[in-house]
Design an enzyme around this catalytic site. Structure first.
Site, PDB file in Angstrom:
ATOM      1  CE1 TYR A   1      -9.554   1.966  -7.493  1.00 39.45           C
ATOM      2  CE2 TYR A   1      -8.037   3.611  -8.378  1.00 39.45           C
ATOM      3  CZ  TYR A   1      -8.543   2.176  -8.086  1.00 39.45           C
ATOM      4  OH  TYR A   1      -7.370   1.248  -8.409  1.00 39.45           O
TER       5      TYR A   1
ATOM      6  N   GLY B   1       3.536  -3.606  -4.125  1.00 39.12           N
ATOM      7  CA  GLY B   1       3.086  -3.979  -5.642  1.00 39.12           C
ATOM      8  C   GLY B   1       3.249  -2.545  -6.156  1.00 39.12           C
TER       9      GLY B   1
ATOM     10  N   GLY C   1       0.818  -1.114   0.110  1.00 41.02           N
ATOM     11  CA  GLY C   1       0.119  -0.025  -0.074  1.00 41.02           C
ATOM     12  C   GLY C   1       0.724   1.247  -0.019  1.00 41.02           C
TER      13      GLY C   1
ATOM     14  CB  CYS D   1     -19.393   4.365 -26.600  1.00 40.04           C
ATOM     15  SG  CYS D   1     -18.485   4.054 -28.323  1.00 40.04           S
TER      16      CYS D   1
HETATM   17  C1  LIG Z   1      -3.132  -5.088  -3.101  1.00 35.27           C
HETATM   18  C2  LIG Z   1      -2.530  -5.722  -2.114  1.00 35.27           C
HETATM   19  C3  LIG Z   1      -0.978  -5.386  -1.769  1.00 35.27           C
HETATM   20  C4  LIG Z   1      -0.321  -4.556  -2.777  1.00 35.27           C
HETATM   21  O1  LIG Z   1      -0.820  -3.276  -2.606  1.00 35.27           O
HETATM   22  P1  LIG Z   1      -0.083  -1.942  -3.093  1.00 35.27           P
HETATM   23  O2  LIG Z   1      -0.971  -0.716  -3.158  1.00 35.27           O
HETATM   24  O3  LIG Z   1       0.008  -2.200  -4.665  1.00 35.27           O
HETATM   25  O4  LIG Z   1       1.284  -2.002  -2.582  1.00 35.27           O
HETATM   26  C5  LIG Z   1      -0.454  -6.266  -1.031  1.00 35.27           C
HETATM   27  N1  LIG Z   1      -0.893  -6.900  -0.113  1.00 35.27           N
HETATM   28  C6  LIG Z   1      -2.373  -7.239  -0.015  1.00 35.27           C
HETATM   29  C7  LIG Z   1      -3.048  -8.281   0.723  1.00 35.27           C
HETATM   30  C8  LIG Z   1      -3.047  -6.546  -1.320  1.00 35.27           C
HETATM   31  O5  LIG Z   1      -4.429  -6.794  -1.267  1.00 35.27           O
END
Ligand SMILES: *Cc1c(COP(=O)(O)O)cnc(C)c1O
Length: 441
Positions: A343, A297, A253, A370
């Site tokens: 979002y 991620g 996150g 569209c």
């Molecule tokens: C989506 C997710 C991540 C990665 O989130 P990022 O914002 O892309 O870093 C990590 N762990 C879990 C459980 C997730 O659902």
């Protein structure tokens, strides 16, 4: 020209042209077409390494794993880079697992997520020997246990907990307040009930707790609060069962820069802050410090990619207040970037093929779909002399761009082209009309 944080490390600007690894945008467009995602391979690898070394730097002997969250973007080539970076992989569906396996990713370095894993997904994960399954519900505890038993295996699990945090991000990507589908609430007692349940199954081995508070978070404090609540529960566990859980996964996150001026949550900032929070919570509850893992991620792949579009039609609209807005249409849109309409995500972008006029006009960059909501950038000032055929580059589209892409309006999904050492190669090809027809019976 100063390179903004929104662009990856191998981006440069030459005579008005955007270059990746020294290759100019016009040449990239000619060779690979538009729209295309261009992935800065060096930048990706450097970020993967930076998260790993910052974790080790901050937590030392207490560092667990960095798990790259596949859902941000995955294909077999990227899975190989992740494997070569000596970090783990977090998958949450059979599809993501299939890509990882096709890449030869070692199962013991995988962690499996999801709030509704199917029996088939759980079976496959246990069969191939994934390192950890992050368990999300009471039903799933029973399922994982019974499948492990029938396979004659023992499975390591983490319990996903919701620590009751209002992370400051969009509702769709906040995951740790009480009223969510994910995990076991600590406050309501659901987490404790899950712990007691796990203890009735000898085929599953509880190694620790997991918490993921949301995505695109730009401050460290919420991670600290989550760590404190989860560690408090780990202390209660120790008091009850007489031993300490070895692991703690604080999720992903970590926010990135989308707009000039955004301050990303860099690994060298957030990990020392996490260490301080974990160490002080462990002291407070008199608990040994567990091995801490994280799951970035977006923060690895997001800044490493930009999307290159070609501009098509341009139209001037008179607004109610008499002002004008330029509608600039590109050859993709919500099918390759749903985040703006989903979002209200904000992006910046530039004319990538030439020097333009210094005179700017209020503009809206839209796609070719569209729907009125098919917007790439809602409000941006762009040069007044933009013409059809110009190239438009949008940075920071690596995460949740291609991975959320659709075939809406039967538009073929764009390719991903990796660039390293001045060489570009397709790692995920563009879909063709034949791909669009292949499911029709
Ligand atoms: C989506 C997710 C991540 C990665 O989130 P990022 O914002 O892309 O870093 C990590 N762990 C879990 C459980 C997730 O659902």
């Amino acid at each position: 020209m100063a390179i903004d944080k929104v662009w990856s490390s191998q981006i440069s600007h030459r005579a008005g042209e955007l270059c990746l690894g020294g290759i100019a945008a016009r040449s990239l467009a000619t060779n690979f077409g538009t729209p295309t995602f261009f992935l800065d391979e060096q930048d990706f690898r450097d970020r993967a390494r930076a998260w790993k070394s910052a974790l080790v730097g901050a937590f030392g002997d207490h560092s667990g794993n960095v798990y790259y969250a596949a859902k941000a973007f995955i294909c077999t080539e990227v899975a190989r880079w992740v494997a070569q970076s000596r970090i783990g992989l977090d998958v949450c569906t059979g599809g993501e697992l299939a890509v990882a396996l096709a890449a030869g990713f070692p199962p013991e370095r995988m962690q499996v997520h999801g709030n509704n894993k199917s029996m088939a997904e759980i079976s496959q994960a246990i069969e191939i020997g994934v390192g950890v399954i992050v368990v999300d519900s009471l039903i799933e505890i029973a399922r994982v246990a019974s499948i492990a038993k029938s396979l004659g295996k023992s499975q390591k699990i983490l319990l996903r907990l919701t620590p009751g945090i209002e992370a400051h991000t969009h509702e769709s990507i906040a995951t740790a307040h009480e009223d969510v589908k994910f995990g076991f609430s600590i406050a309501s007692g659901a987490a404790w009930e899950a712990i007691l349940k796990v203890c009735t199954h000898k085929e599953i081995e509880l190694i620790g707790f997991h918490s993921h508070i949301g995505s695109q978070i730009l401050a460290t404090d919420a991670f600290g609060v989550a760590a404190d609540r989860v560690i408090e529960l780990a202390a209660k566990f120790r008091d009850e069962f007489g031993y300490e859980l070895a692991e703690l996964d604080l999720g992903g996150g970590f926010g990135i820069a989308y707009l000039p001026g955004d301050v990303p949550l860099l690994p060298e900032i957030v990990l020392p802050a996490l260490w301080t929070a974990v160490e002080s919570a462990c002291q407070k509850y008199r608990l040994g410090i567990p091995k801490v893992s994280i799951e970035p991620g977006r923060a690895i792949v997001g800044p490493a990619m930009f999307t290159l579009y070609e501009i098509g039609t341009i139209k001037k609209v008179i607004l109610e207040n008499g002002a004008e807005r330029n509608y600039i249409s590109v050859d993709g849109g919500m099918s390759d970037n749903i985040r703006t309409s989903l979002y209200g995500a904000q992006y910046t972008g530039i004319i990538a093929n030439r020097n333009c006029s210094d005179e700017l006009a209020l503009s809206r960059v839209v796609g070719k779909h569209c729907e009125t909501g098919d917007i790439v950038i809602r409000d941006i000032y762009l040069p007044v002399d933009v013409v059809p055929g110009d190239l438009f580059a949008v940075p920071a589209t690596g995460a949740y761009g291609r991975s959320m892409a659709s075939n809406y309006n039967h538009v073929p999904r764009p390719p991903v082209v990796a660039v390293i050492d001045g060489k570009a190669r397709v790692i995920l090809r563009r879909e063709t009309p034949a791909d669009l027809l292949r499911l029709d019976m």
